[in-house]
Structure formats: structure tokens, C-alpha cells
Design a protein around this motif. Sequence first.
Motif, PDB file in Angstrom:
ATOM      1  N   ILE A 133       9.163  -1.142   4.743  1.00  0.00           N
ATOM      2  CA  ILE A 133       8.834  -0.037   3.845  1.00  0.00           C
ATOM      3  C   ILE A 133       9.859  -0.017   2.720  1.00  0.00           C
ATOM      4  O   ILE A 133      11.074  -0.012   2.972  1.00  0.00           O
ATOM      5  CB  ILE A 133       8.843   1.310   4.600  1.00  0.00           C
ATOM      6  CG1 ILE A 133       7.756   1.293   5.674  1.00  0.00           C
ATOM      7  CG2 ILE A 133       8.649   2.479   3.630  1.00  0.00           C
ATOM      8  CD1 ILE A 133       7.745   2.495   6.585  1.00  0.00           C
ATOM      9  N   ALA A 134       9.367  -0.035   1.511  1.00  0.00           N
ATOM     10  CA  ALA A 134      10.225   0.168   0.345  1.00  0.00           C
ATOM     11  C   ALA A 134      10.245   1.679   0.116  1.00  0.00           C
ATOM     12  O   ALA A 134       9.270   2.261  -0.360  1.00  0.00           O
ATOM     13  CB  ALA A 134       9.684  -0.582  -0.862  1.00  0.00           C
ATOM     14  N   ARG A 135      11.333   2.303   0.504  1.00  0.00           N
ATOM     15  CA  ARG A 135      11.414   3.764   0.477  1.00  0.00           C
ATOM     16  C   ARG A 135      11.426   4.282  -0.951  1.00  0.00           C
ATOM     17  O   ARG A 135      12.139   3.770  -1.809  1.00  0.00           O
ATOM     18  CB  ARG A 135      12.666   4.235   1.220  1.00  0.00           C
ATOM     19  CG  ARG A 135      12.635   3.848   2.685  1.00  0.00           C
ATOM     20  CD  ARG A 135      13.867   4.279   3.446  1.00  0.00           C
ATOM     21  NE  ARG A 135      15.089   3.856   2.792  1.00  0.00           N
ATOM     22  CZ  ARG A 135      16.191   4.596   2.727  1.00  0.00           C
ATOM     23  NH1 ARG A 135      16.245   5.775   3.285  1.00  0.00           N
ATOM     24  NH2 ARG A 135      17.255   4.134   2.124  1.00  0.00           N
ATOM     25  N   GLU A 136      10.601   5.290  -1.180  1.00  0.00           N
ATOM     26  CA  GLU A 136      10.531   5.998  -2.459  1.00  0.00           C
ATOM     27  C   GLU A 136      10.452   5.030  -3.642  1.00  0.00           C
ATOM     28  O   GLU A 136      11.123   5.193  -4.653  1.00  0.00           O
ATOM     29  CB  GLU A 136      11.704   6.953  -2.592  1.00  0.00           C
ATOM     30  CG  GLU A 136      11.692   8.031  -1.510  1.00  0.00           C
ATOM     31  CD  GLU A 136      12.782   9.069  -1.657  1.00  0.00           C
ATOM     32  OE1 GLU A 136      13.576   9.019  -2.631  1.00  0.00           O
ATOM     33  OE2 GLU A 136      12.835   9.961  -0.785  1.00  0.00           O
TER      34      GLU A 136
ATOM     35  N   VAL B 223       0.866  -1.170   0.000  1.00  0.00           N
ATOM     36  CA  VAL B 223       0.000   0.000   0.000  1.00  0.00           C
ATOM     37  C   VAL B 223       0.912   1.232   0.000  1.00  0.00           C
ATOM     38  O   VAL B 223       1.935   1.246   0.685  1.00  0.00           O
ATOM     39  CB  VAL B 223      -0.992  -0.002   1.195  1.00  0.00           C
ATOM     40  CG1 VAL B 223      -0.272   0.002   2.522  1.00  0.00           C
ATOM     41  CG2 VAL B 223      -1.976   1.141   1.093  1.00  0.00           C
ATOM     42  N   PHE B 224       0.559   2.220  -0.803  1.00  0.00           N
ATOM     43  CA  PHE B 224       1.382   3.420  -0.858  1.00  0.00           C
ATOM     44  C   PHE B 224       1.129   4.283   0.370  1.00  0.00           C
ATOM     45  O   PHE B 224       0.009   4.369   0.873  1.00  0.00           O
ATOM     46  CB  PHE B 224       1.122   4.183  -2.156  1.00  0.00           C
ATOM     47  CG  PHE B 224       1.463   3.354  -3.364  1.00  0.00           C
ATOM     48  CD1 PHE B 224       2.750   2.869  -3.548  1.00  0.00           C
ATOM     49  CD2 PHE B 224       0.494   3.022  -4.297  1.00  0.00           C
ATOM     50  CE1 PHE B 224       3.066   2.072  -4.635  1.00  0.00           C
ATOM     51  CE2 PHE B 224       0.799   2.231  -5.392  1.00  0.00           C
ATOM     52  CZ  PHE B 224       2.088   1.747  -5.565  1.00  0.00           C
TER      53      PHE B 224
ATOM     54  N   LEU C 204      -7.909  -5.322   9.616  1.00  0.00           N
ATOM     55  CA  LEU C 204      -8.164  -6.679   9.136  1.00  0.00           C
ATOM     56  C   LEU C 204      -7.147  -7.682   9.690  1.00  0.00           C
ATOM     57  O   LEU C 204      -7.345  -8.885   9.577  1.00  0.00           O
ATOM     58  CB  LEU C 204      -8.138  -6.716   7.603  1.00  0.00           C
ATOM     59  CG  LEU C 204      -9.347  -6.104   6.911  1.00  0.00           C
ATOM     60  CD1 LEU C 204      -9.072  -5.915   5.423  1.00  0.00           C
ATOM     61  CD2 LEU C 204     -10.578  -6.973   7.114  1.00  0.00           C
ATOM     62  N   GLY C 205      -6.054  -7.194  10.266  1.00  0.00           N
ATOM     63  CA  GLY C 205      -5.062  -8.085  10.855  1.00  0.00           C
ATOM     64  C   GLY C 205      -3.724  -8.112  10.137  1.00  0.00           C
ATOM     65  O   GLY C 205      -2.816  -8.853  10.544  1.00  0.00           O
ATOM     66  N   PHE C 206      -3.574  -7.342   9.080  1.00  0.00           N
ATOM     67  CA  PHE C 206      -2.288  -7.272   8.389  1.00  0.00           C
ATOM     68  C   PHE C 206      -1.286  -6.521   9.256  1.00  0.00           C
ATOM     69  O   PHE C 206      -1.638  -5.559   9.936  1.00  0.00           O
ATOM     70  CB  PHE C 206      -2.428  -6.548   7.042  1.00  0.00           C
ATOM     71  CG  PHE C 206      -3.035  -7.382   5.963  1.00  0.00           C
ATOM     72  CD1 PHE C 206      -2.240  -8.063   5.052  1.00  0.00           C
ATOM     73  CD2 PHE C 206      -4.410  -7.486   5.851  1.00  0.00           C
ATOM     74  CE1 PHE C 206      -2.801  -8.831   4.053  1.00  0.00           C
ATOM     75  CE2 PHE C 206      -4.984  -8.251   4.852  1.00  0.00           C
ATOM     76  CZ  PHE C 206      -4.178  -8.930   3.948  1.00  0.00           C
TER      77      PHE C 206
ATOM     78  N   ILE D 148       4.434   0.485   1.463  1.00  0.00           N
ATOM     79  CA  ILE D 148       4.430  -0.227   2.740  1.00  0.00           C
ATOM     80  C   ILE D 148       4.061  -1.691   2.483  1.00  0.00           C
ATOM     81  O   ILE D 148       3.022  -1.981   1.880  1.00  0.00           O
ATOM     82  CB  ILE D 148       3.441   0.430   3.720  1.00  0.00           C
ATOM     83  CG1 ILE D 148       3.837   1.895   3.932  1.00  0.00           C
ATOM     84  CG2 ILE D 148       3.394  -0.336   5.033  1.00  0.00           C
ATOM     85  CD1 ILE D 148       2.774   2.741   4.561  1.00  0.00           C
ATOM     86  N   ASN D 149       4.926  -2.593   2.927  1.00  0.00           N
ATOM     87  CA  ASN D 149       4.697  -4.030   2.764  1.00  0.00           C
ATOM     88  C   ASN D 149       4.010  -4.557   4.015  1.00  0.00           C
ATOM     89  O   ASN D 149       4.485  -4.314   5.125  1.00  0.00           O
ATOM     90  CB  ASN D 149       6.029  -4.755   2.557  1.00  0.00           C
ATOM     91  CG  ASN D 149       6.832  -4.158   1.429  1.00  0.00           C
ATOM     92  OD1 ASN D 149       6.303  -3.875   0.369  1.00  0.00           O
ATOM     93  ND2 ASN D 149       8.116  -3.949   1.668  1.00  0.00           N
TER      94      ASN D 149
END
Length: 191
Positions: A157-160, A136-137, A150-152, A172-173
Amino acid sequence: MMEQHRPVRFLEGKRIYLRPVELADARPHFQILFDTENRRLTGTQRSFTPMQIEQYIEQKTSDESSVWLLIALRDTDEVIGDIALQDIDNTNRNANIRIAINHAEHKGKGFGSEAMKLMLNYGFGILNLHRIELNVFAYNEHARRTYEKLGFEVEGIAREALYYDHAYHDSINMSILKREFQERYLADMTR
């Protein structure tokens, strides 16, 4: 008298159901891809032609590593979005999930959460997956809060990672494991 085509209800919830994508869905899907807000939330950068959408539908419906379904209202059969389990890895029993609710009037009403629970239940209970992840961005704060409810859990974080609208944005992972889903929802889903 000609029989009216009634959509298949693959997975049913209380207010929505999930149905397979058909070639006839190409034109409406094409229109949705040009909605400015949907493009921003999904990070869609390319433009597509109707023919490309038809080819994508044909390819995805025969792709055994994904399950792509449309989200429709039970009462009216109106399609309000889509959801997919993709990159299904049967060896490691994991997959990626994505969802989109198409129009503002259907957002914030719990339809996305209901669709996610249906698809997670299918992924864990039928496909025997162990782990389902998503990205999700960072600017989509509403979706991130929904996924957390929901429980995720945030894994990193994959930056930029995304360049969109003249700026770089973090991705965001997040993931949920089968046992976490079962602890949270199994009793509710079997009632």
C-alpha cells in the motif's frame, strides 16, 4: 452505396470485444473525462481540451510501450470503456494494466472482468509478459474485490498517495504472475 465502417475487433470475448483507439474516438473520450464518478475512480485531477485528447491518442497509438484499446459490446459496437497495458518492460517482462468502465449502467455486469481476462491473456500469451501489476485507490472497494477475484494479489500500500476531494487516499498495489493466470484461466480460454 457507401460502405459502413465496421470497427476492428482486435480481441474478442463472449459479450465484448477490444478494439484499437482511433482519432474519431477523441470527442467521446473527452466527454467521459468530465464524468464526476469516472474522475473520482481514476483519480483524474486535471482538465483536458479536445486538442490535448487528440494529441494523446496520436502519441499513444505510436507508443510501443503500451497497448490501449476500447471496450465495446459485441451486439451493438457501443464503446463502454477502455483498457491499457502500459509501461511495458520487455527486458523484465512486466507491465501495468488499467481499466475504466464508463457508465453506471455497464458496471457490475462482468464486462470489466471479461475485458481484463482478454487483456491479461494477450499480455501473457502474446507479449510473453511475466508479471502484470495495477494500482487501485482504497475507496474503490468494488474494483479491489474484482481484481482479487481475477487472481491479483495485494503487494503493498502506498499510504496517502492520492490527494482527491479534500483528503488523502491510499493506493493499493496488486499484481498477477503469468503462471497464476495460466493455472486459473488457461483451460477456460482455450475452449
